[in-house]
Design a protein around this motif. Structure first.
Motif, mmCIF file in Angstrom:
data_model
loop_
_atom_site.group_PDB
_atom_site.id
_atom_site.type_symbol
_atom_site.label_atom_id
_atom_site.label_comp_id
_atom_site.label_asym_id
_atom_site.label_seq_id
_atom_site.Cartn_x
_atom_site.Cartn_y
_atom_site.Cartn_z
ATOM 1 N N LEU A 105 -37.759 28.364 12.419
ATOM 2 C CA LEU A 105 -38.192 29.091 11.224
ATOM 3 C C LEU A 105 -39.588 29.672 11.413
ATOM 4 C CD1 LEU A 105 -36.850 26.804 8.366
ATOM 5 C CD2 LEU A 105 -36.232 29.196 8.760
ATOM 6 N N ASP A 106 -40.506 28.894 11.978
ATOM 7 C CA ASP A 106 -41.859 29.409 12.236
ATOM 8 C C ASP A 106 -41.816 30.616 13.157
ATOM 9 O OD1 ASP A 106 -43.058 27.507 10.617
ATOM 10 O OD2 ASP A 106 -43.631 26.190 12.284
ATOM 11 N N ASP A 107 -41.086 30.502 14.265
ATOM 12 C CA ASP A 107 -40.980 31.611 15.219
ATOM 13 C C ASP A 107 -40.317 32.826 14.580
ATOM 14 O OD1 ASP A 107 -42.187 30.059 17.144
ATOM 15 O OD2 ASP A 107 -40.344 29.702 18.297
ATOM 16 N N CYS A 108 -39.266 32.585 13.814
ATOM 17 C CA CYS A 108 -38.531 33.666 13.174
ATOM 18 C C CYS A 108 -39.432 34.429 12.208
ATOM 19 C CB CYS A 108 -37.322 33.094 12.443
ATOM 20 S SG CYS A 108 -36.252 34.344 11.692
ATOM 21 N N ARG A 109 -40.154 33.707 11.400
ATOM 22 C CA ARG A 109 -41.038 34.338 10.406
ATOM 23 C C ARG A 109 -42.220 35.051 11.054
ATOM 24 N NH1 ARG A 109 -40.379 28.971 6.901
ATOM 25 N NH2 ARG A 109 -38.497 29.577 5.774
ATOM 26 N N ASP A 110 -42.671 34.522 12.194
ATOM 27 C CA ASP A 110 -43.792 35.154 12.892
ATOM 28 C C ASP A 110 -43.352 36.362 13.704
ATOM 29 O OD1 ASP A 110 -45.522 33.290 11.861
ATOM 30 O OD2 ASP A 110 -45.548 32.040 13.666
ATOM 31 N N GLY A 111 -42.046 36.551 13.874
ATOM 32 C CA GLY A 111 -41.533 37.620 14.720
ATOM 33 C C GLY A 111 -41.758 39.012 14.182
ATOM 34 N N ARG B 289 -43.773 49.333 13.317
ATOM 35 C CA ARG B 289 -44.536 50.157 12.371
ATOM 36 C C ARG B 289 -44.771 49.459 11.037
ATOM 37 N NH1 ARG B 289 -40.406 54.437 13.543
ATOM 38 N NH2 ARG B 289 -40.730 54.705 15.754
ATOM 39 N N GLY B 290 -44.341 48.202 10.937
ATOM 40 C CA GLY B 290 -44.560 47.439 9.708
ATOM 41 C C GLY B 290 -43.727 47.900 8.528
ATOM 42 N N ARG B 291 -42.615 48.580 8.790
ATOM 43 C CA ARG B 291 -41.779 49.083 7.697
ATOM 44 C C ARG B 291 -40.750 48.072 7.236
ATOM 45 N NH1 ARG B 291 -39.213 54.130 10.409
ATOM 46 N NH2 ARG B 291 -38.792 52.431 11.818
ATOM 47 N N ARG B 292 -40.628 46.972 7.937
ATOM 48 C CA ARG B 292 -39.588 45.998 7.619
ATOM 49 C C ARG B 292 -40.189 44.643 7.311
ATOM 50 N NH1 ARG B 292 -34.826 48.824 7.631
ATOM 51 N NH2 ARG B 292 -34.764 50.257 9.347
ATOM 52 N N GLU B 293 -39.522 43.935 6.424
ATOM 53 C CA GLU B 293 -39.866 42.557 6.100
ATOM 54 C C GLU B 293 -38.816 41.656 6.738
ATOM 55 O OE1 GLU B 293 -42.500 41.441 4.289
ATOM 56 O OE2 GLU B 293 -43.228 43.502 4.179
ATOM 57 N N ILE C 19 -30.106 32.238 10.273
ATOM 58 C CA ILE C 19 -29.944 33.627 9.851
ATOM 59 C C ILE C 19 -31.306 34.308 9.815
ATOM 60 C CG2 ILE C 19 -29.192 35.133 7.964
ATOM 61 C CD1 ILE C 19 -27.383 32.688 7.124
ATOM 62 N N ARG C 20 -31.366 35.504 10.406
ATOM 63 C CA ARG C 20 -32.584 36.321 10.387
ATOM 64 C C ARG C 20 -32.213 37.706 9.867
ATOM 65 N NH1 ARG C 20 -35.850 39.982 13.319
ATOM 66 N NH2 ARG C 20 -38.039 39.347 13.377
ATOM 67 N N VAL C 21 -32.940 38.148 8.838
ATOM 68 C CA VAL C 21 -32.672 39.455 8.235
ATOM 69 C C VAL C 21 -33.961 40.267 8.230
ATOM 70 C CG1 VAL C 21 -31.888 40.670 6.164
ATOM 71 C CG2 VAL C 21 -30.955 38.410 6.699
ATOM 72 N N THR C 22 -33.852 41.544 8.590
ATOM 73 C CA THR C 22 -34.963 42.477 8.386
ATOM 74 C C THR C 22 -34.485 43.531 7.408
ATOM 75 O OG1 THR C 22 -34.323 43.840 10.286
ATOM 76 C CG2 THR C 22 -35.968 42.131 10.678
ATOM 77 N N ALA C 23 -35.353 43.836 6.442
ATOM 78 C CA ALA C 23 -35.028 44.824 5.415
ATOM 79 C C ALA C 23 -36.336 45.444 4.923
ATOM 80 C CB ALA C 23 -34.278 44.158 4.257
ATOM 81 N N ARG C 24 -36.223 46.396 4.028
ATOM 82 C CA ARG C 24 -37.413 47.090 3.519
ATOM 83 C C ARG C 24 -38.268 46.199 2.616
ATOM 84 N NH1 ARG C 24 -37.615 52.096 5.412
ATOM 85 N NH2 ARG C 24 -35.656 53.130 5.888
ATOM 86 N N SER C 25 -37.655 45.141 2.051
ATOM 87 C CA SER C 25 -38.423 44.228 1.197
ATOM 88 C C SER C 25 -37.899 42.804 1.377
ATOM 89 C CB SER C 25 -38.311 44.632 -0.272
ATOM 90 O OG SER C 25 -37.007 44.352 -0.761
ATOM 91 N N GLN C 26 -38.715 41.828 1.010
ATOM 92 C CA GLN C 26 -38.287 40.424 1.051
ATOM 93 C C GLN C 26 -37.101 40.196 0.124
ATOM 94 O OE1 GLN C 26 -39.315 37.185 2.353
ATOM 95 N NE2 GLN C 26 -39.962 38.555 3.991
ATOM 96 N N VAL C 27 -37.121 40.843 -1.036
ATOM 97 C CA VAL C 27 -36.031 40.679 -2.001
ATOM 98 C C VAL C 27 -34.711 41.146 -1.386
ATOM 99 C CG1 VAL C 27 -35.139 41.462 -4.233
ATOM 100 C CG2 VAL C 27 -37.537 40.807 -4.007
ATOM 101 N N LYS D 58 -33.657 38.708 1.447
ATOM 102 C CA LYS D 58 -33.136 37.446 0.913
ATOM 103 C C LYS D 58 -31.742 37.640 0.320
ATOM 104 C CE LYS D 58 -34.510 33.513 -1.869
ATOM 105 N NZ LYS D 58 -35.554 32.898 -2.676
ATOM 106 N N ASP D 59 -31.518 38.774 -0.326
ATOM 107 C CA ASP D 59 -30.206 39.070 -0.895
ATOM 108 C C ASP D 59 -29.150 39.166 0.208
ATOM 109 O OD1 ASP D 59 -28.330 39.909 -3.015
ATOM 110 O OD2 ASP D 59 -28.419 41.846 -1.975
ATOM 111 N N VAL D 60 -29.481 39.844 1.306
ATOM 112 C CA VAL D 60 -28.536 39.957 2.418
ATOM 113 C C VAL D 60 -28.262 38.590 3.022
ATOM 114 C CG1 VAL D 60 -28.234 40.873 4.752
ATOM 115 C CG2 VAL D 60 -29.049 42.364 2.917
#
Length: 161
Positions: free
Chosen positions: A33-39, A44-48, A91-99, A102-104
């Motif tokens: 989880l630490d590694d995943c969140r730090d990844g 370009r910083g467009r994804r959460e 599970i690892r998800v990248t999206a435009r926002s945390q919300v 988390k939904d995905v």
């Protein structure tokens, strides 16, 4: 000029001095989880990024245990001395926002249908990407079949086909 035997001996000595790297399957959930969140999301910083672990289990079925449905993720199957299966899905998800991420993640499902472990979820698109890796403890004497489209398969301490 050194002989082939001398070179081989030198390489063996060097190899023993290199510290072993732990396999991904040996990483604890907290470390993952630490590694995943730090990844991070993208360059370009467009994804959460959102990461979570789902857990499920079942009594071991008869027949071949099958793990399938992984588009982007690995499978690690480890034998143990129980007549049940314990399954963790990272599970690892990248999206435009945390919300959105988390939904995905909440839509990614690990289900056990008979002797099959299936991971499914929403389609990836330009705005959202997800991956899931399965870490399962299975009876040591099991026949296995694992399928991924883009990830490693590791089997340890299992006797069977």
């Amino acid at each position: 000029m050194p002989s082939k035997t001398q070179i081989l001996r030198a390489l063996v000595v060097i190899a023993t001095m290199i510290p072993p790297v732990r396999a991904m399957a040996q990483k604890s959930d907290a470390e993952w989880l630490d590694d995943c969140r730090d990844g991070g999301g993208d360059s370009r910083g467009r994804r959460e990024v959102y990461c979570e672990i789902h857990q499920t289990g079942a009594r071991a079925p008869g027949g071949t245990i099958t793990v399938e449905g992984l588009r982007n993720g690995g499978v690690s199957l480890t034998g143990w001395d129980r007549d049940s299966m314990a399954i963790r899905t990272r599970i690892r998800v990248t999206a435009r926002s945390q919300v959105d991420a988390k939904d995905v993640a909440s839509q990614v499902r690990t289900t056990i249908r008979g002797s099959s472990v299936v991971v499914d979820g929403p389609r990836n698109d330009d705005d959202v990407q997800w991956s899931a890796s399965v870490y399962a403890m299975v009876p040591r004497r099991s026949d296995l079949r694992a399928q991924t489209s883009n990830g490693p398969v590791l089997v340890e301490n299992v006797v069977g086909n």
